[in-house]
Scaffold this active site. Sequence first.
Site, PDB file in Angstrom:
ATOM      1  N   ARG A  80       0.833  -1.214   0.000  1.00 48.53           N
ATOM      2  CA  ARG A  80       0.000   0.000   0.000  1.00 48.53           C
ATOM      3  C   ARG A  80       0.868   1.264   0.000  1.00 48.53           C
ATOM      4  NH1 ARG A  80      -2.797  -3.942  -0.546  1.00 48.53           N
ATOM      5  NH2 ARG A  80      -4.616  -4.530   0.693  1.00 48.53           N
ATOM      6  N   SER A 136     -10.672   0.606   3.854  1.00 53.50           N
ATOM      7  CA  SER A 136      -9.886   0.379   5.075  1.00 53.50           C
ATOM      8  C   SER A 136      -9.263   1.697   5.515  1.00 53.50           C
ATOM      9  CB  SER A 136      -8.762  -0.615   4.807  1.00 53.50           C
ATOM     10  OG  SER A 136      -9.303  -1.802   4.285  1.00 53.50           O
ATOM     11  N   GLU A 191      -4.319   4.466   6.446  1.00 58.10           N
ATOM     12  CA  GLU A 191      -4.105   4.265   5.003  1.00 58.10           C
ATOM     13  C   GLU A 191      -4.719   5.436   4.225  1.00 58.10           C
ATOM     14  OE1 GLU A 191      -4.898   0.306   3.273  1.00 58.10           O
ATOM     15  OE2 GLU A 191      -6.113   1.358   1.784  1.00 58.10           O
TER      16      GLU A 191
END
Length: 337
Positions: free
Chosen positions: A163, A237, A333
Amino acid sequence: MIESDVSLKKFNTFGIDVSSRLFSQAENEDHVRNVIQSNAFKTNTSLILGGGSNLLFTKNFDGIVLRNNIHGIEVIEDTKEHVLVKVGGGVVWHDFVLYCIKKGWHGVENLSLIPGNVGASPMQNIGAYGVEIKEVFYELEAIHLKTGEIHYFNNSACKFGYRESIFKNKLKGQYLISRVIYKLSKRANFNISYGAIEKQLETMGIKELSAKSISDAVIAIRQSKLPDPKKIGNSGSFFKNPVVTKSSYDIIRSNFPDVVAYPVGKDLIKLAAGWLIEKAGWKGKTFGNYGVHKNQALVLVNYGGASGREIYDLSEEILDSIKEKFGVQLEREVNIY
Ligand code: FAD
Ligand code: NAP
C-alpha cells in the site's frame, strides 16, 4: 476553466460536505498544463483528486483542487503472450477491470470493484486478494506540477511497497499521474487461494475458472462485506495492516492466541488490523451519524452529515486504544486533508 467555491461532497466517497476555494477538472494534458501554469495554481496549495475514495477531508480545502478526468484506453503493444495497454488516469478502475475481462486479458480480476480511478492506482499500489497492481504495472506518465514536463516511471522507479509507492512518500504532491500502462497476460494464471475466493466460487457453483468467474466471486464477497459508498460514506480500510517483528508477534499471541496474522518475510508478521480493532471492542460502534462498520472494523463510516473532523478524532481514539491494548502502532491508510 477554474471555478470558485465548489462543493466537494460528490467528489469524496466519505460524502463529507466541504468545499474547495478553487477547482478544475482536467480532460487532457494541455488542460493540466494550463491550470498548473496559472497564477491561481502557483500561489495556492494544491490537491490532485481522482475518485475521492481514499481520502478524508477534515475542513474546507483552502487552495485549488485539480481533478484528473483524462480518459482513453489504447493498446500500444499486442503479442501472442501479452498486451501493453495505456489507460487515462480518469478512467474508473473497475470499468478498466471489466474491459480487460471482456478482452480476455488476465491479471486484474482479483482487483475487481476497488473504487477510484486508474490515476490513483499506483499511489498506494492498490491490492486485494493476494494481488497488487505492481504485478501488472509497466510504466506511468506523470506531469510534473512545477515544470509541466511529462516524466516516465517504470515499475522499479515507483518503489512499490505494501500500500505504498514513491508518490505517497518522497514525491508526494509533486506530480499528476496522467496515464498508466499495464502489462496484461493473454494466458491465465489464477490466484484463488486468498481469503474467501475459493469458498465463494463453490457457493456460486462455479467449476470452470475464468477471469470473469473470479471477478464475479470477488464482487459478491465485497458486496456482502463492505459498505457501498453510494449508500454509506466511507473510504474503505481506514488503517493499514501493521507489520511487526516475530518477537512482538509472539508476545501478542501469548496474550491473544486467536490473533489473525500472516508471515510476510523473514521474521516479519502482518497482523490483520481489522481483527485488532474488533478485539478492542470497536466493531459496529456508532456515535450519532458516524462510526465503525458492523461487518468490517477496518472501515469507518459516515451515515450522513458527519464531519471529517469527527471521523478523524474517532480514528485517533482507535489508534490510541490499539497501542494501549496490543502495543501496536497502527497507521492510517486514508489520506487526510
Ligand atoms: P483519491 O481518493 O482521489 O486520491 C487518493 C490519493 O491519491 C490522494 O492523496 C490524491 O491526491 C492522490 N491522487 C489521486 N489521483 C492522482 C493522480 N492522478 N496523480 C497524482 N496523485 C493522485 N484500496 C485498495 O488498495 N484495495 C482495496 O481492496 C480497496 N477497497 C476499497 C473499498 C472501498 C469500499 C473503498 C471506499 C475504498 C477502497 N480502497 C481500496 C481504497 C481506494 O479505492 C483506492 O486507494 C483507490 O486507488 C483510490 O483511488 P481514487 O481515484 O479514489 O483516489
Ligand atoms: P479478509 O479476507 O477478511 O482478510 C483479513 C486480512 O487478512 C486482510 O486484511 C488480508 O490482508 C489478510 N489475509 C487474508 N488472507 C490472507 C492470506 N492468504 N495471506 C496473507 N494475508 C491474508 O479481508 P477483507 O477485509 O475481506 O478484504 C479482502 C481483500 O480486499 C484484502 O486483500 C483487503 O486488503 C482488500 N480490501 C482493501 C480495502 C482498502 O481500502 N484498502 C478495503 C476492503 C478490502 P491484506 O489486506 O494485506 O490483503
